[in-house]
Scaffold this motif. Structure first.
Motif, short mmCIF file in Angstrom:
data_model
loop_
_atom_site.label_atom_id
_atom_site.label_comp_id
_atom_site.label_asym_id
_atom_site.label_seq_id
_atom_site.Cartn_x
_atom_site.Cartn_y
_atom_site.Cartn_z
N PHE A 1 4.34 -3.93 0.90
CA PHE A 1 3.02 -4.94 0.51
C PHE A 1 2.60 -5.69 1.71
O PHE A 1 1.47 -6.00 1.73
N ALA A 2 3.45 -5.89 2.64
CA ALA A 2 3.05 -6.96 3.71
C ALA A 2 2.16 -6.34 4.61
O ALA A 2 1.60 -7.13 5.52
N VAL A 3 2.06 -4.94 4.62
CA VAL A 3 1.08 -4.22 5.50
C VAL A 3 -0.18 -4.01 4.57
O VAL A 3 -1.12 -4.02 5.00
N ASP A 4 0.36 -3.31 3.36
CA ASP A 4 -0.91 -3.05 2.65
C ASP A 4 -1.79 -4.04 2.27
O ASP A 4 -3.00 -3.76 2.16
N ILE A 5 -1.49 -5.26 1.98
CA ILE A 5 -2.28 -6.40 1.97
C ILE A 5 -3.28 -6.63 2.98
O ILE A 5 -4.59 -6.93 2.76
N PHE A 6 -2.93 -6.51 4.23
CA PHE A 6 -3.93 -6.56 5.37
C PHE A 6 -4.85 -5.42 5.27
O PHE A 6 -6.21 -5.47 5.13
N ARG A 7 -4.45 -4.27 5.12
CA ARG A 7 -5.28 -2.81 5.07
C ARG A 7 -6.32 -3.04 3.88
O ARG A 7 -7.36 -2.69 3.99
N GLN A 8 -5.68 -3.24 2.65
CA GLN A 8 -6.81 -3.40 1.39
C GLN A 8 -7.66 -4.33 1.79
O GLN A 8 -8.70 -4.31 1.06
N ALA A 9 -7.21 -5.80 2.39
CA ALA A 9 -8.41 -6.63 2.32
C ALA A 9 -9.31 -6.32 3.25
O ALA A 9 -10.60 -6.75 2.82
N VAL A 10 -9.13 -5.60 4.45
CA VAL A 10 -10.24 -5.25 5.09
C VAL A 10 -11.00 -4.15 4.48
O VAL A 10 -12.38 -3.96 4.73
N ASP A 11 -10.56 -3.12 3.89
CA ASP A 11 -11.24 -2.00 3.29
C ASP A 11 -11.92 -2.31 1.82
O ASP A 11 -13.00 -1.82 1.78
N VAL B 1 8.90 -4.67 8.42
CA VAL B 1 8.12 -4.41 9.86
C VAL B 1 6.68 -4.26 9.47
O VAL B 1 6.29 -3.51 8.70
N ILE B 2 6.05 -5.22 10.19
CA ILE B 2 4.33 -5.08 9.98
C ILE B 2 3.80 -4.63 11.18
O ILE B 2 3.91 -4.82 12.19
N SER B 3 2.71 -3.64 10.99
CA SER B 3 2.00 -3.15 12.20
C SER B 3 0.59 -2.46 11.56
O SER B 3 0.44 -2.30 10.44
N TYR B 4 -0.49 -2.36 12.52
CA TYR B 4 -1.54 -1.82 11.91
C TYR B 4 -2.03 -0.52 12.64
O TYR B 4 -2.75 0.04 11.85
N LYS B 5 -0.92 0.16 13.31
CA LYS B 5 -1.40 1.61 13.70
C LYS B 5 -0.93 2.54 12.92
O LYS B 5 -1.73 3.22 11.83
N ALA B 6 0.50 2.92 12.66
CA ALA B 6 0.74 3.94 11.65
C ALA B 6 1.22 3.18 10.32
O ALA B 6 1.69 2.13 10.23
N GLU B 7 0.93 3.72 9.36
CA GLU B 7 1.12 3.20 7.97
C GLU B 7 2.78 3.18 7.91
O GLU B 7 3.38 4.19 8.18
#
Ligand code: AKB
Length: 309
Positions: free
Chosen positions: A181-191, A167-173
């Motif tokens: 990894f499919a969520v972390d990649i977006f978060r780390q890319a932006v940060d 499951v992929i989402s941007y609100k809660a980790e």
């Protein structure tokens, strides 16, 4: 209807709670968790492994429906198998017993692609494949599915479940899964503009974006009992590898870089299907996902950028 949500501060719970507030009104929805947090609401403390505490809560708030989300996921489950067994099995059994004892109108609880092990086909895997998972999380999810069938057959409990992919989402980790990894990649890319990925580039799995997850839960819970031919349905959005995610993120975040450093979670995802068959959900109650990797990627980056600005 008075709705109890367990695990309300988790990845799915955070968004499902807000959605159910909107749909049924704040006075009818009772988010609970053992953790602090909650984005946009305050949860009541409830340890779902205590049957007495659960029953007391149900009596006090006249609960008629439960969305039982509290669980230890695959990665954390391998670090603490006994805790995963305790939380996942006791929690599920207590919710099922509550459904029987209080004649609850309906119960929802997620299952997972973690029910499959290396013996199942890895492409377009149907629901009724060989279910021999090798993680404690997967073992508890297969057992929970069997208990849902048992409580339905034996006591007529209206228990419904979905086998979710990553499951992929941007609100809660996400909280300790192997698809994180499919969520972390977006978060780390932006940060940071860089991501060190804990699975190999060719690791391919099924995924769903959170708006589709919420829509699938509504779809299943609203379906007339007579249309359901099983208690647990597969649902999926799209399949992609870690490398596919990296290419998508690179096209949205200039200068993004990635390295692959597989850890213990590689062995877990190697057991899981690359794609699953959700034909029965489509046929029986009209399920259809909206998001693919491209539409999800744009939405994720847009939201993460605006929240970090
Ligand atoms: C996990 O990775 O453990 C979860 C799941 C697939 O159920 N996201």
């Amino acid at each position: 209807m008075n709705i109890l949500i367990s695990g309300a501060n988790g990845q799915i719970g955070t968004e499902l709670t807000m959605h159910l507030f909107q749909r049924y009104g704040k006075d009818s929805v009772f988010p609970t968790d053992v953790r602090e947090g909650g984005d946009g609401f305050v949860s009541d403390y409830l340890d779902i492994t205590s049957r007495d505490a659960l029953y007391e809560y149900i009596r006090t708030h006249n609960i008629t429906r439960i969305y039982h989300l509290a669980a230890i996921l695959s990665g954390n489950g391998e670090k603490n198998p006994l805790t995963a067994y305790h939380v996942n099995m006791e929690g599920t059994l207590n919710v099922l017993e509550a459904c029987r004892e209080f004649s609850l109108e309906r119960v929802f609880s997620p299952s997972s692609i973690a029910v499959y092990g290396g013996d199942a086909p890895r492409q377009n895997t149907p629901e009724d494949s060989i279910l021999k998972p090798e993680t404690m999380y997967g073992i508890t999810k297969v057992s929970s599915e069997l208990l849902f069938d048992y409580y339905h057959r034996r006591y007529g409990c209206d228990v419904r479940s979905l086998r979710f992919p990553g499951v992929i989402s941007y609100k809660a980790e996400p909280g300790g899964g192997s698809t994180d990894f499919a969520v972390d990649i977006f978060r780390q890319a932006v940060d940071q503009g860089h991501y060190s990925c804990f699975v190999r580039e060719d690791s391919r799995l099924p995924f769903m974006y959170m708006p589709d997850v919420i829509a699938s839960i509504d779809g299943l819970m609203d379906a007339p009992q007579g249309s359901l031919r099983r208690r647990t349905y597969n649902v999926t959005g799209f399949s992609a590898s870690a490398g596919d995610f990296a290419r998508e993120v690179s096209s949205l975040v200039p200068g993004f870089s990635i390295e692959y450093a597989p850890d213990f979670r590689q062995a877990i995802v190697d057991q899981w299907p690359e794609s699953i068959d959700d034909g029965p959900a489509r046929n029986d109650w009209g399920w259809k996902a909206e998001y693919d990797l491209t539409s999800l990627g744009k939405d994720m980056i847009q939201h993460l950028k605006s929240s970090s600005a």
